[in-house]
Design a protein around this motif. Sequence first.
Motif, PDB file in Angstrom:
ATOM      1  N   ALA A  87       0.731  -1.172  -0.051  1.00  0.00           N
ATOM      2  CA  ALA A  87      -0.015   0.104  -0.160  1.00  0.00           C
ATOM      3  C   ALA A  87       0.969   1.149   0.229  1.00  0.00           C
ATOM      4  O   ALA A  87       0.523   2.211  -0.711  1.00  0.00           O
ATOM      5  CB  ALA A  87      -0.843  -0.043   1.179  1.00  0.00           C
ATOM      6  N   LEU A  88       2.130   1.213   0.881  1.00  0.00           N
ATOM      7  CA  LEU A  88       2.914   2.455   0.886  1.00  0.00           C
ATOM      8  C   LEU A  88       3.683   2.688  -0.424  1.00  0.00           C
ATOM      9  O   LEU A  88       3.837   3.716  -0.827  1.00  0.00           O
ATOM     10  CB  LEU A  88       4.087   2.182   1.781  1.00  0.00           C
ATOM     11  N   SER A  89       3.797   1.537  -1.278  1.00  0.00           N
ATOM     12  CA  SER A  89       4.503   1.726  -2.543  1.00  0.00           C
ATOM     13  C   SER A  89       3.740   2.270  -3.661  1.00  0.00           C
ATOM     14  O   SER A  89       4.255   3.198  -4.114  1.00  0.00           O
ATOM     15  CB  SER A  89       4.797   0.403  -3.159  1.00  0.00           C
ATOM     16  N   ILE A  90       2.459   2.037  -3.483  1.00  0.00           N
ATOM     17  CA  ILE A  90       1.649   2.738  -4.292  1.00  0.00           C
ATOM     18  C   ILE A  90       1.346   4.331  -3.886  1.00  0.00           C
ATOM     19  O   ILE A  90       1.436   5.042  -4.530  1.00  0.00           O
ATOM     20  CB  ILE A  90       0.126   2.128  -4.379  1.00  0.00           C
ATOM     21  N   LEU A  91       1.155   4.484  -2.653  1.00  0.00           N
ATOM     22  CA  LEU A  91       0.938   5.756  -2.125  1.00  0.00           C
ATOM     23  C   LEU A  91       2.431   6.622  -2.532  1.00  0.00           C
ATOM     24  O   LEU A  91       2.160   7.706  -3.164  1.00  0.00           O
ATOM     25  CB  LEU A  91       0.788   5.772  -0.780  1.00  0.00           C
ATOM     26  N   ALA A  92       3.099   6.107  -2.223  1.00  0.00           N
ATOM     27  CA  ALA A  92       4.741   6.833  -2.581  1.00  0.00           C
ATOM     28  C   ALA A  92       4.753   7.286  -4.106  1.00  0.00           C
ATOM     29  O   ALA A  92       5.179   8.370  -4.558  1.00  0.00           O
ATOM     30  CB  ALA A  92       5.775   6.067  -2.285  1.00  0.00           C
ATOM     31  N   LEU A  93       4.336   6.156  -4.827  1.00  0.00           N
ATOM     32  CA  LEU A  93       4.322   6.730  -6.431  1.00  0.00           C
ATOM     33  C   LEU A  93       3.425   7.814  -6.911  1.00  0.00           C
ATOM     34  O   LEU A  93       3.570   8.565  -7.512  1.00  0.00           O
ATOM     35  CB  LEU A  93       3.952   5.278  -7.250  1.00  0.00           C
ATOM     36  N   THR A  94       2.299   7.607  -6.130  1.00  0.00           N
ATOM     37  CA  THR A  94       1.154   8.625  -6.657  1.00  0.00           C
ATOM     38  C   THR A  94       1.967  10.096  -6.026  1.00  0.00           C
ATOM     39  O   THR A  94       1.144  10.973  -6.415  1.00  0.00           O
ATOM     40  CB  THR A  94      -0.220   8.614  -5.843  1.00  0.00           C
ATOM     41  N   LYS A  95       2.661   9.886  -5.009  1.00  0.00           N
ATOM     42  CA  LYS A  95       3.180  11.172  -4.575  1.00  0.00           C
ATOM     43  C   LYS A  95       4.258  11.681  -5.124  1.00  0.00           C
ATOM     44  O   LYS A  95       5.313  12.434  -4.837  1.00  0.00           O
ATOM     45  CB  LYS A  95       3.620  11.246  -2.892  1.00  0.00           C
ATOM     46  N   ARG A  96       4.579  11.169  -6.278  1.00  0.00           N
ATOM     47  CA  ARG A  96       5.913  11.115  -7.069  1.00  0.00           C
ATOM     48  C   ARG A  96       7.246  10.912  -6.649  1.00  0.00           C
ATOM     49  O   ARG A  96       8.302  11.379  -6.877  1.00  0.00           O
ATOM     50  CB  ARG A  96       5.981  12.590  -7.630  1.00  0.00           C
ATOM     51  N   GLN A  97       7.233   9.940  -5.384  1.00  0.00           N
ATOM     52  CA  GLN A  97       8.365   9.625  -4.838  1.00  0.00           C
ATOM     53  C   GLN A  97       8.736   8.112  -5.531  1.00  0.00           C
ATOM     54  O   GLN A  97       8.347   7.179  -4.766  1.00  0.00           O
ATOM     55  CB  GLN A  97       8.400   9.271  -3.333  1.00  0.00           C
ATOM     56  N   LYS A  98       9.255   8.190  -6.474  1.00  0.00           N
ATOM     57  CA  LYS A  98       9.516   7.000  -7.255  1.00  0.00           C
ATOM     58  C   LYS A  98      10.478   6.001  -6.698  1.00  0.00           C
ATOM     59  O   LYS A  98      10.295   4.737  -6.350  1.00  0.00           O
ATOM     60  CB  LYS A  98      10.241   7.255  -8.732  1.00  0.00           C
ATOM     61  N   THR A  99      11.728   6.559  -5.975  1.00  0.00           N
ATOM     62  CA  THR A  99      12.712   5.663  -5.364  1.00  0.00           C
ATOM     63  C   THR A  99      11.993   4.922  -4.018  1.00  0.00           C
ATOM     64  O   THR A  99      12.207   4.143  -3.689  1.00  0.00           O
ATOM     65  CB  THR A  99      13.776   6.421  -5.004  1.00  0.00           C
ATOM     66  N   LEU A 100      11.387   6.012  -3.312  1.00  0.00           N
ATOM     67  CA  LEU A 100      10.630   5.384  -1.850  1.00  0.00           C
ATOM     68  C   LEU A 100       9.722   4.473  -2.535  1.00  0.00           C
ATOM     69  O   LEU A 100       9.477   3.204  -1.911  1.00  0.00           O
ATOM     70  CB  LEU A 100       9.912   6.646  -1.450  1.00  0.00           C
ATOM     71  N   SER A 101       9.008   4.464  -3.524  1.00  0.00           N
ATOM     72  CA  SER A 101       8.010   3.391  -3.995  1.00  0.00           C
ATOM     73  C   SER A 101       8.850   2.175  -4.219  1.00  0.00           C
ATOM     74  O   SER A 101       8.083   0.910  -4.127  1.00  0.00           O
ATOM     75  CB  SER A 101       7.226   3.883  -5.184  1.00  0.00           C
ATOM     76  N   LEU A 102       9.894   2.066  -5.082  1.00  0.00           N
ATOM     77  CA  LEU A 102      10.559   0.966  -5.426  1.00  0.00           C
ATOM     78  C   LEU A 102      11.052   0.461  -4.060  1.00  0.00           C
ATOM     79  O   LEU A 102      11.278  -0.885  -3.944  1.00  0.00           O
ATOM     80  CB  LEU A 102      11.856   1.444  -6.109  1.00  0.00           C
ATOM     81  N   VAL A 103      11.547   0.999  -3.272  1.00  0.00           N
ATOM     82  CA  VAL A 103      11.856   0.616  -1.887  1.00  0.00           C
ATOM     83  C   VAL A 103      10.812  -0.191  -1.067  1.00  0.00           C
ATOM     84  O   VAL A 103      11.113  -1.427  -0.676  1.00  0.00           O
ATOM     85  CB  VAL A 103      12.540   1.997  -0.921  1.00  0.00           C
ATOM     86  N   PHE A 104       9.706   0.564  -1.098  1.00  0.00           N
ATOM     87  CA  PHE A 104       8.635  -0.352  -0.562  1.00  0.00           C
ATOM     88  C   PHE A 104       8.154  -1.467  -1.058  1.00  0.00           C
ATOM     89  O   PHE A 104       7.982  -2.623  -0.568  1.00  0.00           O
ATOM     90  CB  PHE A 104       7.397   0.603  -0.343  1.00  0.00           C
ATOM     91  N   LEU A 105       8.272  -1.600  -2.547  1.00  0.00           N
ATOM     92  CA  LEU A 105       7.985  -2.651  -3.639  1.00  0.00           C
ATOM     93  C   LEU A 105       8.989  -3.704  -3.066  1.00  0.00           C
ATOM     94  O   LEU A 105       8.712  -4.970  -3.117  1.00  0.00           O
ATOM     95  CB  LEU A 105       8.059  -1.981  -4.910  1.00  0.00           C
ATOM     96  N   GLY A 106      10.320  -3.424  -3.029  1.00  0.00           N
ATOM     97  CA  GLY A 106      11.277  -4.404  -2.876  1.00  0.00           C
ATOM     98  C   GLY A 106      11.208  -4.944  -1.341  1.00  0.00           C
ATOM     99  O   GLY A 106      11.248  -6.302  -1.177  1.00  0.00           O
TER     100      GLY A 106
END
Lengths: 215, 101
Positions: A87-106
Amino acid sequence: MSNSIDLHEHSAHSHGGAHHHRDDLGAKIGMWLFLFTEVILFGGLFLLYFSYRVKYSHDFHLAAKELNVVVGTLNTGILLTSSLTMALSILALTKRQKTLSLVFLGATIACAFGFLYNKYFEWGAKIHHGIYPGSEKLAEREHGEVVFFGLYYSMTGLHTFHVIVGIIFLTFFGIQIIRDKIRFDYYSKLENVGLYWHLVDLIWIFLFPLFYLLH
Amino acid sequence: MSNHNEHAEEHKHTIGYGTYTIIWFALLALTAVTVAVAGINLGEYTLFVAMVVAAIKAMIVINVFMHIKFDDLIVKWLLGFCGFIFAVMFLFLAFDVLLRY
């Protein structure tokens, strides 16, 4: 910075709009329809479990004592955590935080591997003790216990298969995020794989007390 | 213009990092509750209590993590329909099984 993003967004909109038909709601409804077939698939097995549990109540309690509650609880925690990071990965991506999104996905993928690692040792120990479908040792036991372990292997096995499929899709979409194929303004694929991942978590929420907490 | 409105609406419905983390804690706490309750002998209510806690956890996951709370009505209806079908299947099986044994 913001200017370049605006430009980018604008070009993506006009470009994407001209050549690709996008229907995020349609994609989401399609995903939910698929999830419902999954619910009915697992639902059938849950109904089977219910009828056998009523019939072999005593044997089920006896057999369940051999399952490792600690490993089961640990895996529940791992899957719940992976749902959070998804859920946080999707949230980060919508907030344009691509790296953070990838970290959460990882982190989500790492949790999935952690789950598989525990399952490997759990099943390994069971098989080592001669408890597996078709084993001679198991055949000597009460019929209800044989049924319990049959359901245990088929239901948690089918669930584990879903975890493996999840890892493949999460990795695939992670690569698409890196390549900007999935972005802050076009993320319905990530959202839909998220729905799938939460369903995997949901099924485990029911599997865990039904198999591990029968005392 | 309408595009901008949609975006504004989307942002209004977004759940923040904090809320997700709280929900995660709640789910872990409920897991601890089921494990603890399983240690107490509740007899024939064991299954019932375990399923109630699992259902609460499921509702939380569906509403918050799966965003159904903020979804279009059609998705909610589909979910309700699926739940209804499963409930009917369970009900008829339960009549049979519980009266048999």
